[in-house]
Design a protein around this motif. Sequence first.
Motif, mmCIF file in Angstrom:
data_model
loop_
_atom_site.group_PDB
_atom_site.id
_atom_site.type_symbol
_atom_site.label_atom_id
_atom_site.label_comp_id
_atom_site.label_asym_id
_atom_site.label_seq_id
_atom_site.Cartn_x
_atom_site.Cartn_y
_atom_site.Cartn_z
ATOM 1 N N ARG A 101 19.356 -0.123 -9.237
ATOM 2 C CA ARG A 101 19.120 -0.216 -10.681
ATOM 3 C C ARG A 101 17.823 -0.997 -10.938
ATOM 4 N NH1 ARG A 101 24.873 -2.372 -12.474
ATOM 5 N NH2 ARG A 101 24.800 -3.254 -10.400
ATOM 6 N N THR A 102 16.734 -0.399 -10.497
ATOM 7 C CA THR A 102 15.429 -1.059 -10.521
ATOM 8 C C THR A 102 14.979 -1.405 -11.933
ATOM 9 O OG1 THR A 102 14.890 0.187 -8.535
ATOM 10 C CG2 THR A 102 13.077 -0.908 -9.652
ATOM 11 N N ALA A 127 7.393 -7.351 -8.131
ATOM 12 C CA ALA A 127 6.293 -6.430 -7.815
ATOM 13 C C ALA A 127 6.856 -5.095 -7.316
ATOM 14 C CB ALA A 127 5.366 -7.055 -6.769
ATOM 15 N N LYS A 128 7.836 -5.138 -6.447
ATOM 16 C CA LYS A 128 8.447 -3.898 -5.935
ATOM 17 C C LYS A 128 9.144 -3.125 -7.049
ATOM 18 C CE LYS A 128 9.003 -5.573 -1.227
ATOM 19 N NZ LYS A 128 9.954 -6.018 -0.176
ATOM 20 N N ALA A 129 9.795 -3.845 -7.952
ATOM 21 C CA ALA A 129 10.448 -3.177 -9.083
ATOM 22 C C ALA A 129 9.411 -2.487 -9.952
ATOM 23 C CB ALA A 129 11.256 -4.185 -9.899
ATOM 24 N N GLY A 138 0.944 -4.154 -13.659
ATOM 25 C CA GLY A 138 1.756 -5.364 -13.557
ATOM 26 C C GLY A 138 2.048 -5.730 -12.113
ATOM 27 N N ALA A 139 2.264 -4.717 -11.282
ATOM 28 C CA ALA A 139 2.521 -4.961 -9.862
ATOM 29 C C ALA A 139 1.280 -5.529 -9.181
ATOM 30 C CB ALA A 139 2.969 -3.675 -9.172
ATOM 31 N N VAL A 140 0.116 -4.967 -9.497
ATOM 32 C CA VAL A 140 -1.134 -5.453 -8.903
ATOM 33 C C VAL A 140 -1.362 -6.908 -9.273
ATOM 34 C CG1 VAL A 140 -3.668 -5.266 -9.054
ATOM 35 C CG2 VAL A 140 -2.280 -3.226 -8.633
ATOM 36 N N GLU A 141 -1.136 -7.237 -10.536
ATOM 37 C CA GLU A 141 -1.316 -8.619 -10.991
ATOM 38 C C GLU A 141 -0.434 -9.582 -10.182
ATOM 39 O OE1 GLU A 141 0.102 -11.007 -14.903
ATOM 40 O OE2 GLU A 141 -0.968 -9.128 -15.267
ATOM 41 N N LEU A 142 0.825 -9.218 -10.015
ATOM 42 C CA LEU A 142 1.733 -10.071 -9.233
ATOM 43 C C LEU A 142 1.310 -10.155 -7.776
ATOM 44 C CD1 LEU A 142 5.262 -9.064 -10.559
ATOM 45 C CD2 LEU A 142 4.307 -11.358 -10.508
ATOM 46 N N ASP A 153 0.528 -12.583 4.564
ATOM 47 C CA ASP A 153 1.678 -11.699 4.385
ATOM 48 C C ASP A 153 1.186 -10.251 4.391
ATOM 49 O OD1 ASP A 153 3.793 -10.101 3.408
ATOM 50 O OD2 ASP A 153 4.643 -11.795 2.323
ATOM 51 N N GLN A 154 1.363 -9.583 5.525
ATOM 52 C CA GLN A 154 0.860 -8.230 5.699
ATOM 53 C C GLN A 154 1.556 -7.223 4.776
ATOM 54 O OE1 GLN A 154 -1.836 -7.349 7.502
ATOM 55 N NE2 GLN A 154 -2.069 -9.560 7.741
ATOM 56 N N GLU A 155 2.847 -7.404 4.546
ATOM 57 C CA GLU A 155 3.572 -6.492 3.663
ATOM 58 C C GLU A 155 2.977 -6.541 2.257
ATOM 59 O OE1 GLU A 155 8.010 -5.535 1.860
ATOM 60 O OE2 GLU A 155 7.630 -7.502 2.742
ATOM 61 N N ALA A 156 2.700 -7.739 1.772
ATOM 62 C CA ALA A 156 2.145 -7.884 0.427
ATOM 63 C C ALA A 156 0.755 -7.263 0.351
ATOM 64 C CB ALA A 156 2.095 -9.360 0.027
ATOM 65 N N ARG A 157 -0.053 -7.484 1.373
ATOM 66 C CA ARG A 157 -1.399 -6.907 1.382
ATOM 67 C C ARG A 157 -1.331 -5.379 1.431
ATOM 68 N NH1 ARG A 157 -5.059 -10.560 1.689
ATOM 69 N NH2 ARG A 157 -6.723 -9.441 2.726
ATOM 70 N N TYR A 158 -0.397 -4.867 2.205
ATOM 71 C CA TYR A 158 -0.207 -3.414 2.277
ATOM 72 C C TYR A 158 0.228 -2.871 0.912
ATOM 73 C CZ TYR A 158 2.009 1.052 3.255
ATOM 74 O OH TYR A 158 2.386 2.368 3.209
ATOM 75 N N LEU A 159 1.207 -3.521 0.291
ATOM 76 C CA LEU A 159 1.676 -3.081 -1.030
ATOM 77 C C LEU A 159 0.558 -3.143 -2.058
ATOM 78 C CD1 LEU A 159 5.244 -4.625 -1.374
ATOM 79 C CD2 LEU A 159 4.650 -2.209 -1.273
ATOM 80 N N LEU A 160 -0.260 -4.180 -2.001
ATOM 81 C CA LEU A 160 -1.364 -4.315 -2.927
ATOM 82 C C LEU A 160 -2.330 -3.155 -2.779
ATOM 83 C CD1 LEU A 160 -2.863 -5.898 -5.119
ATOM 84 C CD2 LEU A 160 -3.889 -7.291 -3.291
ATOM 85 N N GLY A 161 -2.709 -2.850 -1.550
ATOM 86 C CA GLY A 161 -3.616 -1.725 -1.315
ATOM 87 C C GLY A 161 -3.011 -0.401 -1.752
ATOM 88 N N LYS A 162 -1.770 -0.196 -1.402
ATOM 89 C CA LYS A 162 -1.059 1.033 -1.780
ATOM 90 C C LYS A 162 -0.962 1.159 -3.297
ATOM 91 C CE LYS A 162 3.358 3.307 -0.994
ATOM 92 N NZ LYS A 162 4.673 3.183 -0.379
ATOM 93 N N THR A 163 -0.718 0.045 -3.968
ATOM 94 C CA THR A 163 -0.582 0.060 -5.416
ATOM 95 C C THR A 163 -1.920 0.335 -6.080
ATOM 96 O OG1 THR A 163 1.252 -1.488 -5.229
ATOM 97 C CG2 THR A 163 0.293 -1.222 -7.406
ATOM 98 N N TYR A 164 -3.007 -0.223 -5.530
ATOM 99 C CA TYR A 164 -4.339 0.088 -6.057
ATOM 100 C C TYR A 164 -4.605 1.591 -5.996
ATOM 101 C CZ TYR A 164 -6.529 -4.514 -6.723
ATOM 102 O OH TYR A 164 -6.896 -5.746 -7.194
ATOM 103 N N LEU A 165 -4.158 2.229 -4.924
ATOM 104 C CA LEU A 165 -4.368 3.666 -4.783
ATOM 105 C C LEU A 165 -3.609 4.480 -5.824
ATOM 106 C CD1 LEU A 165 -4.281 4.036 -0.905
ATOM 107 C CD2 LEU A 165 -6.284 4.136 -2.420
ATOM 108 N N GLN A 166 -2.524 3.932 -6.317
ATOM 109 C CA GLN A 166 -1.756 4.642 -7.344
ATOM 110 C C GLN A 166 -2.505 4.628 -8.650
ATOM 111 O OE1 GLN A 166 0.993 6.376 -6.707
ATOM 112 N NE2 GLN A 166 0.900 5.710 -4.597
#
Length: 166
Positions: A101-102, A127-129, A138-142, A153-166
């Motif tokens: 229930r994101t 951020a994941k939500a 909002g996710a990028v800001e967080l 934190d590699q996961e956070a850096r990966y998510l940040l890059g992936k989110t920028y691509l979106q």
Amino acid sequence: MCSSDLAHAQDDEVTPQVQQLYAEAHAAQQRDDTATAIQKYREMIRLAPHLAAAYNNLGRLYFNQHEYEQAAQVLSQGLKLNPNMPTASAMLGMSYMETGRTEQAQKPLEAALRANPKDPIVQMALAKARIHTHQYEGAVELLKSYTEEHPRDQEARYLLGKTYLQ
């Protein structure tokens, strides 16, 4: 919850029996007897249904047992009684995330983050939500804020890059 929390709760509900149940629940937790602690907190809630801290403690036990549906139900009841419990808000949001229930997760996670803006677990959960609900800005800001504090934190850096691509 501590004994001072009991003192500040609904005075008419904090009977000696409720205080005894709290002591027994606390002792059971110290012994890692979660089943007994859950039983004691449920009994406390039956006797003192306005004691928000008891809901928080019971919800935390369910959350730690990965019983996220029960945790969400109990925590939401406690937050209706006292919305100023950031730990309960964080656990409620993460319970919602765990049960898929994101969208529901965002409000309690935002409340928890307002209370403690540097909480890394809540930052990542929110951020994941936001990513899941396509709220990329909002996710990028967080994630930018998070990676400044946790640059390794590699996961956070990966998510940040992936989110920028979106």
